[in-house]
Design a protein around this motif. Sequence first.
Motif, PDB file in Angstrom:
ATOM      1  N   LEU A  23       0.824  -1.215   0.000  1.00  0.00           N
ATOM      2  CA  LEU A  23       0.000   0.000   0.000  1.00  0.00           C
ATOM      3  C   LEU A  23       0.854   1.260   0.000  1.00  0.00           C
ATOM      4  O   LEU A  23       0.444   2.296  -0.530  1.00  0.00           O
ATOM      5  CB  LEU A  23      -0.940  -0.007   1.202  1.00  0.00           C
ATOM      6  CG  LEU A  23      -2.089  -1.020   1.106  1.00  0.00           C
ATOM      7  CD1 LEU A  23      -2.868  -1.071   2.401  1.00  0.00           C
ATOM      8  CD2 LEU A  23      -3.018  -0.671  -0.060  1.00  0.00           C
ATOM      9  N   SER A  24       2.043   1.159   0.585  1.00  0.00           N
ATOM     10  CA  SER A  24       2.899   2.352   0.634  1.00  0.00           C
ATOM     11  C   SER A  24       3.441   2.699  -0.757  1.00  0.00           C
ATOM     12  O   SER A  24       3.952   3.792  -0.973  1.00  0.00           O
ATOM     13  CB  SER A  24       4.032   2.177   1.644  1.00  0.00           C
ATOM     14  OG  SER A  24       4.919   1.196   1.173  1.00  0.00           O
ATOM     15  N   ARG A  25       3.303   1.763  -1.696  1.00  0.00           N
ATOM     16  CA  ARG A  25       3.652   2.080  -3.090  1.00  0.00           C
ATOM     17  C   ARG A  25       2.450   2.642  -3.845  1.00  0.00           C
ATOM     18  O   ARG A  25       2.575   3.157  -4.942  1.00  0.00           O
ATOM     19  CB  ARG A  25       4.197   0.828  -3.797  1.00  0.00           C
ATOM     20  CG  ARG A  25       5.610   0.436  -3.316  1.00  0.00           C
ATOM     21  CD  ARG A  25       6.204  -0.696  -4.158  1.00  0.00           C
ATOM     22  NE  ARG A  25       5.611  -1.977  -3.827  1.00  0.00           N
ATOM     23  CZ  ARG A  25       6.024  -2.753  -2.820  1.00  0.00           C
ATOM     24  NH1 ARG A  25       7.031  -2.390  -2.054  1.00  0.00           N
ATOM     25  NH2 ARG A  25       5.436  -3.904  -2.578  1.00  0.00           N
ATOM     26  N   GLN A  26       1.266   2.534  -3.235  1.00  0.00           N
ATOM     27  CA  GLN A  26       0.012   2.966  -3.889  1.00  0.00           C
ATOM     28  C   GLN A  26      -0.430   4.350  -3.407  1.00  0.00           C
ATOM     29  O   GLN A  26      -0.932   5.155  -4.180  1.00  0.00           O
ATOM     30  CB  GLN A  26      -1.036   1.898  -3.561  1.00  0.00           C
ATOM     31  CG  GLN A  26      -2.440   2.131  -4.000  1.00  0.00           C
ATOM     32  CD  GLN A  26      -3.350   0.969  -3.509  1.00  0.00           C
ATOM     33  OE1 GLN A  26      -3.026  -0.201  -3.672  1.00  0.00           O
ATOM     34  NE2 GLN A  26      -4.466   1.290  -2.898  1.00  0.00           N
ATOM     35  N   VAL A  27      -0.255   4.605  -2.098  1.00  0.00           N
ATOM     36  CA  VAL A  27      -0.632   5.908  -1.520  1.00  0.00           C
ATOM     37  C   VAL A  27       0.478   6.364  -0.573  1.00  0.00           C
ATOM     38  O   VAL A  27       1.373   5.588  -0.235  1.00  0.00           O
ATOM     39  CB  VAL A  27      -1.976   5.832  -0.733  1.00  0.00           C
ATOM     40  CG1 VAL A  27      -3.158   5.648  -1.650  1.00  0.00           C
ATOM     41  CG2 VAL A  27      -1.929   4.740   0.333  1.00  0.00           C
ATOM     42  N   ASP A  28       0.367   7.615  -0.125  1.00  0.00           N
ATOM     43  CA  ASP A  28       1.384   8.179   0.765  1.00  0.00           C
ATOM     44  C   ASP A  28       1.142   7.671   2.185  1.00  0.00           C
ATOM     45  O   ASP A  28       0.481   8.326   2.994  1.00  0.00           O
ATOM     46  CB  ASP A  28       1.308   9.711   0.694  1.00  0.00           C
ATOM     47  CG  ASP A  28       2.360  10.361   1.577  1.00  0.00           C
ATOM     48  OD1 ASP A  28       3.301   9.656   2.006  1.00  0.00           O
ATOM     49  OD2 ASP A  28       2.229  11.577   1.836  1.00  0.00           O
ATOM     50  N   THR A  29       1.664   6.469   2.475  1.00  0.00           N
ATOM     51  CA  THR A  29       1.531   5.889   3.814  1.00  0.00           C
ATOM     52  C   THR A  29       2.778   5.062   4.102  1.00  0.00           C
ATOM     53  O   THR A  29       3.689   5.004   3.281  1.00  0.00           O
ATOM     54  CB  THR A  29       0.245   5.031   3.916  1.00  0.00           C
ATOM     55  OG1 THR A  29       0.023   4.694   5.273  1.00  0.00           O
ATOM     56  CG2 THR A  29       0.331   3.753   3.093  1.00  0.00           C
ATOM     57  N   SER A  30       2.798   4.431   5.270  1.00  0.00           N
ATOM     58  CA  SER A  30       3.960   3.608   5.620  1.00  0.00           C
ATOM     59  C   SER A  30       3.499   2.464   6.520  1.00  0.00           C
ATOM     60  O   SER A  30       2.470   2.569   7.208  1.00  0.00           O
ATOM     61  CB  SER A  30       4.989   4.453   6.362  1.00  0.00           C
ATOM     62  OG  SER A  30       4.435   4.876   7.602  1.00  0.00           O
ATOM     63  N   ASP A  31       4.288   1.404   6.526  1.00  0.00           N
ATOM     64  CA  ASP A  31       4.004   0.271   7.410  1.00  0.00           C
ATOM     65  C   ASP A  31       3.952   0.766   8.853  1.00  0.00           C
ATOM     66  O   ASP A  31       3.081   0.375   9.630  1.00  0.00           O
ATOM     67  CB  ASP A  31       5.100  -0.792   7.226  1.00  0.00           C
ATOM     68  CG  ASP A  31       4.918  -1.962   8.171  1.00  0.00           C
ATOM     69  OD1 ASP A  31       3.795  -2.490   8.244  1.00  0.00           O
ATOM     70  OD2 ASP A  31       5.881  -2.329   8.863  1.00  0.00           O
ATOM     71  N   GLU A  32       4.870   1.669   9.192  1.00  0.00           N
ATOM     72  CA  GLU A  32       4.960   2.180  10.571  1.00  0.00           C
ATOM     73  C   GLU A  32       3.664   2.906  10.961  1.00  0.00           C
ATOM     74  O   GLU A  32       3.106   2.651  12.032  1.00  0.00           O
ATOM     75  CB  GLU A  32       6.175   3.113  10.645  1.00  0.00           C
ATOM     76  CG  GLU A  32       6.742   3.273  12.046  1.00  0.00           C
ATOM     77  CD  GLU A  32       6.254   4.550  12.705  1.00  0.00           C
ATOM     78  OE1 GLU A  32       5.976   5.516  11.961  1.00  0.00           O
ATOM     79  OE2 GLU A  32       6.135   4.575  13.953  1.00  0.00           O
ATOM     80  N   TRP A  33       3.144   3.777  10.082  1.00  0.00           N
ATOM     81  CA  TRP A  33       1.904   4.526  10.393  1.00  0.00           C
ATOM     82  C   TRP A  33       0.741   3.566  10.591  1.00  0.00           C
ATOM     83  O   TRP A  33       0.014   3.635  11.574  1.00  0.00           O
ATOM     84  CB  TRP A  33       1.572   5.524   9.276  1.00  0.00           C
ATOM     85  CG  TRP A  33       0.515   6.526   9.680  1.00  0.00           C
ATOM     86  CD1 TRP A  33       0.729   7.785  10.155  1.00  0.00           C
ATOM     87  CD2 TRP A  33      -0.915   6.340   9.677  1.00  0.00           C
ATOM     88  NE1 TRP A  33      -0.464   8.399  10.453  1.00  0.00           N
ATOM     89  CE2 TRP A  33      -1.498   7.535  10.168  1.00  0.00           C
ATOM     90  CE3 TRP A  33      -1.756   5.298   9.318  1.00  0.00           C
ATOM     91  CZ2 TRP A  33      -2.870   7.713  10.304  1.00  0.00           C
ATOM     92  CZ3 TRP A  33      -3.137   5.467   9.462  1.00  0.00           C
ATOM     93  CH2 TRP A  33      -3.678   6.668   9.949  1.00  0.00           C
ATOM     94  N   ILE A  34       0.600   2.635   9.646  1.00  0.00           N
ATOM     95  CA  ILE A  34      -0.569   1.735   9.700  1.00  0.00           C
ATOM     96  C   ILE A  34      -0.477   0.823  10.930  1.00  0.00           C
ATOM     97  O   ILE A  34      -1.452   0.638  11.662  1.00  0.00           O
ATOM     98  CB  ILE A  34      -0.683   0.886   8.412  1.00  0.00           C
ATOM     99  CG1 ILE A  34      -0.747   1.782   7.173  1.00  0.00           C
ATOM    100  CG2 ILE A  34      -1.905  -0.018   8.474  1.00  0.00           C
ATOM    101  CD1 ILE A  34      -0.618   1.040   5.845  1.00  0.00           C
ATOM    102  N   THR A  35       0.703   0.286  11.189  1.00  0.00           N
ATOM    103  CA  THR A  35       0.850  -0.663  12.300  1.00  0.00           C
ATOM    104  C   THR A  35       0.615   0.016  13.641  1.00  0.00           C
ATOM    105  O   THR A  35      -0.104  -0.510  14.489  1.00  0.00           O
ATOM    106  CB  THR A  35       2.266  -1.293  12.279  1.00  0.00           C
ATOM    107  OG1 THR A  35       2.541  -1.708  10.960  1.00  0.00           O
ATOM    108  CG2 THR A  35       2.350  -2.500  13.182  1.00  0.00           C
TER     109      THR A  35
END
Length: 317
Positions: free
Chosen positions: A23-35
Amino acid sequence: MKGLQLLATGGALPGRVVTNEDLSRQVDTSDEWITTRTGIRQRYCCTESEDAATLAIAAARQALARSGLAASEIACCVAATLSAPTATPSVACRVQAALGLPENRPAFDVNAACSGFIYAIAAAHGLLNTLGGRYALVIGCEALSRMVDPADRTTCVLFGDGAGAAILELAEDVPFAVTLGARGSEAIRVGGPAACDTAPITMDGKAVFRFAVETMPRCLQTVLERSQKTLADLDWVVCHQANSRIIDHCIKHLHAEPSKFYKNMDRHGNTSAASIPIALHEMVENDLLHPGQTLACIGFGGGLTWGGMLLTYEGRK
Ligand code: COA
């Protein structure tokens, strides 16, 4: 009035795994934010040939096989979903046809968003008591990946697809309690499948968070009171798997034992009506839920709606 006990479970997950990295390649997000915000690490998403009904049929078939019952013994089929591929035939009618369930029995869908599985069980309980019959097939199934805007980082990271199914038996003198409620609100809004392109899921995340942490402990306390049990009598609490922090709030508020609260949102994300039955099926598969154990299930979600139930597992695997 007689109560329901859980006899057997089934589950089905779609074929595509989408990680936070994906998802971090699809939108401006990160594993760290989501987790850290949600506890979610990955979710299963439908491939082109899969939808909420194909998953429901697979999960229902497994639950029926595990129960050892004949299709002719199922007295009603209720499916909880907000992402059925068609408004009609309903998912439940598709399951009726695929499994060869008797035609002179009810089959229909319930939409109470993430509380849907509890609503569907309450409906099945009422039907068995009203129309007669001993066994109900109740399903929770979703294909929410079809209903999010893939460019909206505030929602596309949260949801996943899947189905869980349960066979329940009407029985005398079993612990069983249900509570349901609703408060009309646009805090979570989802267009129908036909309107999906123009009306994907939108959500006031903070408002929903507040609603969830207020509602879940109250639901749990209500079903405990109605069944004259305490938290100590429960072997498991299975909450809707929207967000790990919401469940942690509930544990803290109730001064509860964290190990009683099952969590699997790290692998599935929020699968709405499917989240509780998927969790139940995983717990059976992993030998965590044992025959004779008592559990409470608590759901909350769009509508807004909420629901809680307390019952025992009289397992067949
Ligand atoms: N990746 C990175 N940043 C993101 C993001 C994402 N996927 N989604 C939102 N953000 C940003 C926001 O734009 C905002 O940025 P800003 O401060 O520059 O405006 C910031 O992160 C904080 O956003 P906010 O919405 O305040 O975050 P939050 O701490 O409230 O967490 C949720 C958001 C959705 C995780 C949280 O509100 C929640 O879990 N709510 C309940 C939702 C739920 O369970 N719904 C289903 C019910 S069935």
